[in-house]
Design an enzyme around this catalytic site. Structure first.
Site, PDB file in Angstrom:
ATOM      1  N   PHE A  95      -7.656  20.820 -24.844  1.00  0.00           N
ATOM      2  CA  PHE A  95      -7.998  19.410 -24.927  1.00  0.00           C
ATOM      3  C   PHE A  95      -9.228  19.205 -24.045  1.00  0.00           C
ATOM      4  O   PHE A  95      -9.382  19.875 -23.022  1.00  0.00           O
ATOM      5  CB  PHE A  95      -6.847  18.483 -24.511  1.00  0.00           C
ATOM      6  N   TYR A 147       0.841  -1.204   0.000  1.00  0.00           N
ATOM      7  CA  TYR A 147       0.000   0.000   0.000  1.00  0.00           C
ATOM      8  C   TYR A 147       0.873   1.250   0.000  1.00  0.00           C
ATOM      9  O   TYR A 147       0.571   2.226  -0.674  1.00  0.00           O
ATOM     10  CB  TYR A 147      -0.932   0.008   1.222  1.00  0.00           C
ATOM     11  N   LYS A 164      -0.285   7.216 -23.659  1.00  0.00           N
ATOM     12  CA  LYS A 164       0.143   7.522 -25.031  1.00  0.00           C
ATOM     13  C   LYS A 164       1.629   7.203 -25.167  1.00  0.00           C
ATOM     14  O   LYS A 164       1.992   6.043 -25.340  1.00  0.00           O
ATOM     15  CB  LYS A 164      -0.144   8.993 -25.357  1.00  0.00           C
ATOM     16  N   PHE A 206     -19.333  14.184 -26.531  1.00  0.00           N
ATOM     17  CA  PHE A 206     -18.947  13.314 -27.647  1.00  0.00           C
ATOM     18  C   PHE A 206     -18.842  11.847 -27.249  1.00  0.00           C
ATOM     19  O   PHE A 206     -19.012  10.967 -28.077  1.00  0.00           O
ATOM     20  CB  PHE A 206     -17.618  13.788 -28.254  1.00  0.00           C
TER      21      PHE A 206
HETATM   22  N1  F0G Z   1      -3.993  15.545 -22.674  1.00  0.00           N
HETATM   23  C1  F0G Z   1      -3.986  15.160 -23.963  1.00  0.00           C
HETATM   24  C2  F0G Z   1      -3.237  15.953 -24.973  1.00  0.00           C
HETATM   25  C3  F0G Z   1      -4.697  14.000 -24.337  1.00  0.00           C
HETATM   26  O1  F0G Z   1      -4.675  13.624 -25.612  1.00  0.00           O
HETATM   27  C4  F0G Z   1      -5.401  13.273 -23.353  1.00  0.00           C
HETATM   28  C5  F0G Z   1      -6.166  12.091 -23.708  1.00  0.00           C
HETATM   29  C6  F0G Z   1      -5.373  13.724 -22.029  1.00  0.00           C
HETATM   30  C7  F0G Z   1      -4.655  14.863 -21.729  1.00  0.00           C
HETATM   31  C8  F0G Z   1      -6.127  13.017 -20.937  1.00  0.00           C
HETATM   32  O2  F0G Z   1      -5.494  11.848 -20.595  1.00  0.00           O
HETATM   33  O3  F0G Z   1      -7.130  10.048 -21.212  1.00  0.00           O
HETATM   34  O4  F0G Z   1      -5.204   9.602 -19.697  1.00  0.00           O
HETATM   35  O5  F0G Z   1      -7.103  10.939 -18.911  1.00  0.00           O
HETATM   36  N2  F0G Z   1      -6.463  11.805 -24.886  1.00  0.00           N
HETATM   37  C9  F0G Z   1      -7.155  10.612 -25.311  1.00  0.00           C
HETATM   38  C10 F0G Z   1      -7.321  10.664 -26.801  1.00  0.00           C
HETATM   39  C11 F0G Z   1      -8.406  10.306 -24.588  1.00  0.00           C
HETATM   40  O6  F0G Z   1      -7.994   9.764 -27.333  1.00  0.00           O
HETATM   41  O7  F0G Z   1      -6.770  11.547 -27.462  1.00  0.00           O
HETATM   42  P1  F0G Z   1      -6.286  10.538 -20.081  1.00  0.00           P
END
Ligand code: F0G
Length: 461
Positions: free
Chosen positions: A127, A75, A261, A452
């Site tokens: 975003f 933990y 990513k 969306f």
């Molecule tokens: N910032 C960017 C530039 C992103 O592309 C995403 C997520 C997030 C923050 C949020 O991160 O999903 O781990 O909570 N993008 C995904 C996409 C959902 O499909 O482009 P997360």
């Protein structure tokens, strides 16, 4: 000889495979109708080639899977946390680390810690989750990206750049104390995966510093951004992306990160900072919303996979193959004159639905319709990035009408082959050929937040 240049290939091979279901057009028509013409509401089982997102859809390596077996599921004080912390310091250069379950967990903590109600939060385009967390914390987002970013045809090599004049104008207009911080996303997802140059972030940092404003990097795809700097910016072509990334991060005060990513994992994120007081505040909050500060909602094994993914993703040969695969799809589509966002970005090819379905007005959701049609044609799943994603103005209730009305074909890392991308290109070209007969959509259900994801549509007659 068939080749005009030496071909590239992936610096890895396939060890485990996941069979895919091949379906009929009739079956897919039924599926998309039941999903309200929203590709987010399809069952993944019914998808053939899934280009919905590059988020959490990566294939992990044997090295990462081996690391999963070394999860220390204590933990408190898991050894995987300390390893992650040392890798974040090594590759990104920030001093302190707070792990979170994914990117939006990090955005939530940081927005709550830094935004006072009534403040403004400039950023290089929004975003979805980032802007919503800023709004929920009482902030107002202001777009300060360069104009070229909103033009799908501009060939600017760094379309993600901040417009320093717009940033400065905002500071002058509202006063520096009314600016919570500036977010710099690298690359800029909503602009088409477009990079930010080193020169630009350096200038942003200098201007922000002058006014005592913090620079928050959205580092979600910052390694991909570093590749573009290596390829396009003067003085960087002989530098490894590891070195470029570290310099890039040095022009920011802290970062939020979605590890799903760049970092080649299926779950994970973090917020990393240099300032001790901010770190203290984030540590206080993470235990409320995510989990103890040494796991932040993740299992020990997830943190280990993320540390190891970081080591793999920063390799130049891997990153070159990653971006070149994305560009392979773009170049194929270019041969069919498909309208797209140019230059091609880092994680996806974006179809320009406004020019693809010229006859469908934006109020009839052309990008949403195109994503649905692509699924019906070939079982390929993309995502709308246009008026549906943009949502509504929270004051007036009116729909935002973004200049960019796009369908994103996002390439998961290390998952699909070139043959898969050939299938995708063929299907897009087919739709383009028959574009005149395409119909728009009507929204019949609209959720309150991030519409969306769950909105439903019907086809117009
Ligand atoms: N910032 C960017 C530039 C992103 O592309 C995403 C997520 C997030 C923050 C949020 O991160 O999903 O781990 O909570 N993008 C995904 C996409 C959902 O499909 O482009 P997360």
């Amino acid at each position: 000889m068939k080749f005009t240049r030496r071909p590239w290939a992936e610096p890895y091979k396939i060890k485990v495979v996941e069979p895919l279901k091949v379906t009929t057009r009739e079956y897919r028509e039924k599926c998309i109708r039941e999903a309200g013409y929203n590709t987010f509401l399809l069952r993944s089982e019914d998808v053939y080639i899934d280009l919905l997102t590059d988020s959490g859809t990566n294939a992990m390596s044997d090295y990462q899977w081996a690391g999963m077996m070394l999860g220390d599921e204590a933990y408190a004080g898991s050894k995987n946390f300390y390893y992650l912390e040392s890798n974040v310091q090594k590759y990104y250069g920030y001093k302190y680390l707070v792990p979170t379950h994914q990117g939006r967990g990090a955005e939530h903590l940081l927005s709550q810690a830094l935004i006072k109600p009534g403040q403004y939060v400039p950023g290089n385009m929004y975003f979805t989750t980032t802007r919503l967390h800023q709004e929920l914390a009482g902030g107002t987002f202001v777009d300060v990206i360069i104009d070229e970013a909103h033009d799908s045809q501009s060939n600017h090599p760094f379309k993600g750049n901040v417009d320093l004049q717009k940033f400065e104008d905002l500071i002058k207009k509202v006063g520096a104390d009314k600016v919570a911080y500036i977010t710099v996303g690298a690359t800029v997802n909503m602009a088409g995966g477009q990079p930010v140059s080193m020169a630009n972030i350096k200038e942003v940092y200098a201007l922000a510093n002058k006014h005592g404003i913090k620079v928050v990097l959205d580092a979600t795809r910052a390694m991909e951004n570093a590749y573009f700097i290596q390829q396009r910016e003067e003085g960087y072509k002989d530098k490894p992306i590891a070195e470029i990334l570290k310099e890039f991060c040095s022009y920011s005060d802290c970062a939020t990160m979605s590890g799903k990513k760049d970092l080649l994992v299926n779950i994970g994120g973090f917020v990393a900072v240099n300032d001790w007081d901010l770190f203290e505040e984030l540590r206080n909050m993470v235990v409320v919303y995510e989990g103890l500060h040494t796991y932040g909602g993740l299992a020990g094994r997830d943190m280990e996979a993320m540390s190891r993914g970081m080591e793999e993703a920063i390799q130049d040969d891997y990153m070159a193959s990653r971006i070149k695969q994305v560009h392979y799809l773009g170049e194929l589509l270019d041969e069919y004159n498909i309208p797209m966002v140019k230059p091609f970005g880092g994680h996806a090819i974006f179809l320009d639905a406004k020019r693809f379905y010229e006859h469908i007005p934006q109020e009839q959701y052309p990008a949403q319709a195109l994503a649905a049609d692509l699924y019906v044609d070939s079982g390929v799943r993309g995502m709308e990035r246009g008026i549906v994603s943009a949502g509504r103005n929270k004051e007036t209730g009116e729909e935002y009408k973004p200049k960019l009305e796009l369908v994103r074909l996002t390439i998961p890392r290390r998952v699909y082959t070139q043959a898969h991308l050939d299938v995708v290109a063929y299907s897009v070209a087919e739709l383009y050929e028959h574009r005149k007969s395409a119909k728009g959509l009507k929204m019949v259900y609209e959720p309150r937040y991030l519409r969306f994801f769950q909105a439903r549509f019907e086809k117009l007659a």
